[in-house]
Design an enzyme around this catalytic site. Structure first.
Site, PDB file in Angstrom:
ATOM      1  N   ARG A 263      11.396 113.043  41.598  1.00 52.02           N
ATOM      2  CA  ARG A 263      10.058 113.381  41.053  1.00 52.02           C
ATOM      3  C   ARG A 263       9.853 112.855  39.625  1.00 52.02           C
ATOM      4  O   ARG A 263       9.082 113.404  38.851  1.00 52.02           O
ATOM      5  CB  ARG A 263       9.804 114.890  41.089  1.00 52.02           C
ATOM      6  CG  ARG A 263       9.809 115.459  42.481  1.00 52.02           C
ATOM      7  CD  ARG A 263       9.027 116.748  42.572  1.00 52.02           C
ATOM      8  NE  ARG A 263       8.978 117.193  43.946  1.00 52.02           N
ATOM      9  CZ  ARG A 263       9.856 118.003  44.499  1.00 52.02           C
ATOM     10  NH1 ARG A 263      10.855 118.487  43.779  1.00 52.02           N
ATOM     11  NH2 ARG A 263       9.739 118.358  45.759  1.00 52.02           N
TER      12      ARG A 263
ATOM     13  N   LYS B 207       1.407 101.443  34.062  1.00 52.32           N
ATOM     14  CA  LYS B 207       0.981 101.174  35.444  1.00 52.32           C
ATOM     15  C   LYS B 207       2.195 100.668  36.220  1.00 52.32           C
ATOM     16  O   LYS B 207       2.858  99.721  35.793  1.00 52.32           O
ATOM     17  CB  LYS B 207      -0.110 100.107  35.480  1.00 52.32           C
ATOM     18  CG  LYS B 207      -1.489 100.643  35.152  1.00 52.32           C
ATOM     19  CD  LYS B 207      -2.544  99.570  35.403  1.00 52.32           C
ATOM     20  CE  LYS B 207      -3.939 100.110  35.102  1.00 52.32           C
ATOM     21  NZ  LYS B 207      -4.971  99.063  35.235  1.00 52.32           N
TER      22      LYS B 207
ATOM     23  N   GLU C 249      -3.029  86.023  29.239  1.00 52.32           N
ATOM     24  CA  GLU C 249      -3.197  87.447  28.907  1.00 52.32           C
ATOM     25  C   GLU C 249      -3.225  87.650  27.389  1.00 52.32           C
ATOM     26  O   GLU C 249      -3.882  88.564  26.899  1.00 52.32           O
ATOM     27  CB  GLU C 249      -2.079  88.292  29.538  1.00 52.32           C
ATOM     28  CG  GLU C 249      -2.008  88.229  31.070  1.00 52.32           C
ATOM     29  CD  GLU C 249      -2.978  89.170  31.779  1.00 52.32           C
ATOM     30  OE1 GLU C 249      -3.743  89.893  31.111  1.00 52.32           O
ATOM     31  OE2 GLU C 249      -2.975  89.171  33.029  1.00 52.32           O
TER      32      GLU C 249
ATOM     33  N   LYS D 237      -3.310  96.377  23.320  1.00 50.25           N
ATOM     34  CA  LYS D 237      -3.159  97.137  24.567  1.00 50.25           C
ATOM     35  C   LYS D 237      -2.859  98.596  24.259  1.00 50.25           C
ATOM     36  O   LYS D 237      -3.414  99.501  24.884  1.00 50.25           O
ATOM     37  CB  LYS D 237      -2.060  96.531  25.436  1.00 50.25           C
ATOM     38  CG  LYS D 237      -1.883  97.344  26.717  1.00 50.25           C
ATOM     39  CD  LYS D 237      -1.506  96.564  27.903  1.00 50.25           C
ATOM     40  CE  LYS D 237      -1.622  97.450  29.144  1.00 50.25           C
ATOM     41  NZ  LYS D 237      -1.153  96.831  30.340  1.00 50.25           N
TER      42      LYS D 237
ATOM     43  N   GLU E  47      -7.418 104.822  32.947  1.00 47.45           N
ATOM     44  CA  GLU E  47      -8.532 103.916  33.268  1.00 47.45           C
ATOM     45  C   GLU E  47      -9.745 104.625  33.863  1.00 47.45           C
ATOM     46  O   GLU E  47     -10.222 104.297  34.937  1.00 47.45           O
ATOM     47  CB  GLU E  47      -8.056 102.796  34.209  1.00 47.45           C
ATOM     48  CG  GLU E  47      -8.983 101.594  34.174  1.00 47.45           C
ATOM     49  CD  GLU E  47      -8.409 100.370  34.886  1.00 47.45           C
ATOM     50  OE1 GLU E  47      -7.255 100.001  34.625  1.00 47.45           O
ATOM     51  OE2 GLU E  47      -9.140  99.803  35.705  1.00 47.45           O
TER      52      GLU E  47
ATOM     53  N   ARG F 174     -10.175 101.328  29.416  1.00 46.11           N
ATOM     54  CA  ARG F 174      -9.008 100.537  29.849  1.00 46.11           C
ATOM     55  C   ARG F 174      -9.432  99.417  30.796  1.00 46.11           C
ATOM     56  O   ARG F 174      -8.761  98.392  30.890  1.00 46.11           O
ATOM     57  CB  ARG F 174      -7.953 101.450  30.492  1.00 46.11           C
ATOM     58  CG  ARG F 174      -6.681 100.683  30.831  1.00 46.11           C
ATOM     59  CD  ARG F 174      -5.488 101.575  31.103  1.00 46.11           C
ATOM     60  NE  ARG F 174      -4.334 100.759  31.449  1.00 46.11           N
ATOM     61  CZ  ARG F 174      -3.092 101.181  31.513  1.00 46.11           C
ATOM     62  NH1 ARG F 174      -2.817 102.452  31.245  1.00 46.11           N
ATOM     63  NH2 ARG F 174      -2.116 100.376  31.839  1.00 46.11           N
TER      64      ARG F 174
ATOM     65  N   ASN G  77      -9.246  94.303  32.155  1.00 48.67           N
ATOM     66  CA  ASN G  77      -9.412  93.516  33.379  1.00 48.67           C
ATOM     67  C   ASN G  77     -10.354  92.339  33.192  1.00 48.67           C
ATOM     68  O   ASN G  77     -10.828  91.765  34.178  1.00 48.67           O
ATOM     69  CB  ASN G  77      -9.923  94.417  34.512  1.00 48.67           C
ATOM     70  CG  ASN G  77      -8.886  95.446  34.896  1.00 48.67           C
ATOM     71  OD1 ASN G  77      -7.698  95.134  34.982  1.00 48.67           O
ATOM     72  ND2 ASN G  77      -9.313  96.681  35.101  1.00 48.67           N
TER      73      ASN G  77
ATOM     74  N   HIS H  64     -10.238  89.521  35.610  1.00 43.95           N
ATOM     75  CA  HIS H  64      -9.399  89.932  36.740  1.00 43.95           C
ATOM     76  C   HIS H  64     -10.167  90.092  38.049  1.00 43.95           C
ATOM     77  O   HIS H  64      -9.575  89.941  39.114  1.00 43.95           O
ATOM     78  CB  HIS H  64      -8.647  91.223  36.412  1.00 43.95           C
ATOM     79  CG  HIS H  64      -7.461  91.004  35.498  1.00 43.95           C
ATOM     80  ND1 HIS H  64      -7.602  90.481  34.229  1.00 43.95           N
ATOM     81  CD2 HIS H  64      -6.129  91.220  35.669  1.00 43.95           C
ATOM     82  CE1 HIS H  64      -6.400  90.401  33.657  1.00 43.95           C
ATOM     83  NE2 HIS H  64      -5.496  90.833  34.505  1.00 43.95           N
TER      84      HIS H  64
ATOM     85  N   HIS I 147      -8.500  87.994  40.685  1.00 47.44           N
ATOM     86  CA  HIS I 147      -7.833  88.614  41.841  1.00 47.44           C
ATOM     87  C   HIS I 147      -8.356  88.038  43.145  1.00 47.44           C
ATOM     88  O   HIS I 147      -7.595  87.843  44.096  1.00 47.44           O
ATOM     89  CB  HIS I 147      -8.054  90.136  41.834  1.00 47.44           C
ATOM     90  CG  HIS I 147      -7.078  90.873  40.956  1.00 47.44           C
ATOM     91  ND1 HIS I 147      -7.329  92.136  40.474  1.00 47.44           N
ATOM     92  CD2 HIS I 147      -5.853  90.528  40.492  1.00 47.44           C
ATOM     93  CE1 HIS I 147      -6.294  92.530  39.735  1.00 47.44           C
ATOM     94  NE2 HIS I 147      -5.391  91.578  39.735  1.00 47.44           N
TER      95      HIS I 147
ATOM     96  N   HIS J  52      -0.730  84.524  38.715  1.00 50.27           N
ATOM     97  CA  HIS J  52      -1.675  85.564  38.279  1.00 50.27           C
ATOM     98  C   HIS J  52      -2.398  85.156  36.979  1.00 50.27           C
ATOM     99  O   HIS J  52      -3.631  85.226  36.900  1.00 50.27           O
ATOM    100  CB  HIS J  52      -0.931  86.887  38.097  1.00 50.27           C
ATOM    101  CG  HIS J  52      -1.773  87.964  37.486  1.00 50.27           C
ATOM    102  ND1 HIS J  52      -2.818  88.556  38.169  1.00 50.27           N
ATOM    103  CD2 HIS J  52      -1.765  88.514  36.242  1.00 50.27           C
ATOM    104  CE1 HIS J  52      -3.400  89.446  37.373  1.00 50.27           C
ATOM    105  NE2 HIS J  52      -2.788  89.440  36.205  1.00 50.27           N
TER     106      HIS J  52
HETATM  107  N1  GLY Z   1      -3.015  95.205  33.215  1.00 55.44           N
HETATM  108  C1  GLY Z   1      -4.122  96.035  32.965  1.00 55.44           C
HETATM  109  C2  GLY Z   1      -3.760  97.416  32.543  1.00 55.44           C
HETATM  110  O1  GLY Z   1      -2.615  97.688  32.263  1.00 55.44           O
HETATM  111  O2  GLY Z   1      -4.615  98.266  32.510  1.00 55.44           O
END
Ligand code: GLY
Length: 382
Positions: A135, A157, A199, A241, A251, A255, A259, A262, A266, A280
């Protein structure tokens, strides 16, 4: 929004520290050359005499695993390693299950740590395993690609891909520490370095025009074997960031600005089957150029910005047009359908990150699909 602050010409060997301020889950991102050799001491000093399960891939293991293991052992930390196949296919349930079982067999307990040691694939998969093992156990990210150092290792993430799409299964689980050794980037193939640079440029384009201007002048230094400009670019990106993650960890708002490029990118990645035709970061580069062209076309952004962005991305060797992707011709309807799989879709409505200028991105909800289709048709026709 300006994040660039420290002097890019300061002491080449200095370690830069950026805090990700998340209350009791606050952690540091350490950036600089030579950190791999100090990783054991840095972990022991912050997390105690923990047992470490290093998760890495064959490429990173070949270049750097012995150095990391030596560093952990020298600090008195017990360490075992799991070496996986490189590539996006590793970020799957098929690899997650045996990885979790292996971590349990190693006797990893609640107080111990997982150490994802690699690029975005390893960070996301091993971070996810840490998030669900017993957990949730702690983990220390040691990112080895530029993309992972400036983006995926920071912000918590984690996750895997499924046939339905990328990153659709995962958890938010913040690391306890991130150690970004800029020296390891010198073994990266140039194509991967460029993809990570997309990025880096993103942070300037979304919120810091001054940083984008700095990149326009200093990008050669960023690519030149690990000097202060590289550490400065990584630090400025991580600061940007960290600031966004601190105000919107999961997000629900700002946040999403991360993107930029993206949603377009994507769709292109999915269209190429996540193959070597398009990395990517290359998809993000094309996507950012498209976000600027689309914003200019819609009168949201002054003319000339898209050309400036495109010029810089091309200058470093990144693609900016769908036609730059080798292989077959894209179809606007197909790309639009692929955008419908995006995690940012709410009640079927597309969300895009659009721009008012360089450094001025904003979240545009409910962009009419017909406008996007028409735009894509023009993009494909060239
Ligand atoms: N890569 C985008 C984020 O971490 O929100």
């Amino acid at each position: 929004m300006t994040f660039a602050s420290t002097d890019a010409t300061s002491d080449a060997s200095a370690t830069r520290t950026v805090g990700v301020e998340l209350g009791e889950r606050t952690y540091d991102v350490l950036i600089g050359p030579g950190l791999l050799a100090k990783a054991g001491a840095l972990i022991a000093e912050r997390l105690g005499k923990v047992k470490c399960a290093i998760v890495t891939d064959e490429n990173v293991a070949h270049h750097h695993l012995a150095a990391l293991e030596r560093s952990l052992t020298a600090a008195g930390l017990a360490a075992q390693s799991v070496v996986l196949k490189p590539g996006e296919a590793t970020k799957s349930f098929r690899e997650l299950v045996p990885l979790c079982e292996r971590l349990l067999e190693m006797g990893l307990e609640r107080g111990d740590i997982v150490v994802p040691f690699g690029g975005g694939v390893i960070g996301d998969l091993a971070g996810f395993s840490a998030g669900i093992l017993r957990r949730g156990v702690r983990f220390v990210q040691i990112p080895t690609s530029l993309l992972a150092q400036v983006d995926s290792s920071v912000g918590g993430k984690t996750g895997i891909n499924t046939p339905q799409g990328k990153n659709l299964i995962g958890v938010f689980h913040q690391p306890s520490l991130v150690i970004a050794d800029t020296d390891v980037l010198t073994t990266l193939p140039v194509r991967e370095m460029r993809a990570g640079y997309a990025e880096v440029a993103k942070y300037g384009l979304l919120g810091d025009a001054g940083f984008f201007g700095w990149l326009e002048k200093n990008w050669r230094g960023v690519f030149a074997n690990g000097g202060p400009p590289l550490a400065h670019a990584v630090e400025t990106s991580v600061k940007a960031k960290a600031a966004i993650v601190a105000r919107d960890e999961t997000e629900t708002g700002d946040r999403a600005l991360l993107n930029l490029g993206h949603t377009f990118g994507h769709a292109l990645e999915a269209w190429t089957g996540y193959s070597n035709r398009l990395l990517h970061g290359e998809g993000v580069a094309i996507g950012m150029a498209q976000a600027f062209r689309f914003s200019e076309e819609r009168g949201l952004c002054a003319q000339g910005n898209a050309a400036r962005v495109e010029h810089h991305l091309r200058q470093v060797g990144l693609p900016t047009r769908i036609q730059d992707i080798p292989g077959g011709k894209a179809d606007a309807g197909e790309l639009l359908a692929l955008m419908g799989q995006d995690k940012k879709v709410r009640q079927g409505k597309l969300t895009f990150i659009l721009v008012r200028g360089i450094g001025e991105a904003f979240i545009a909800r409910d962009v009419p699909p017909e406008q996007v289709r028409d735009f894509l048709q023009r993009e494909i026709a060239g």
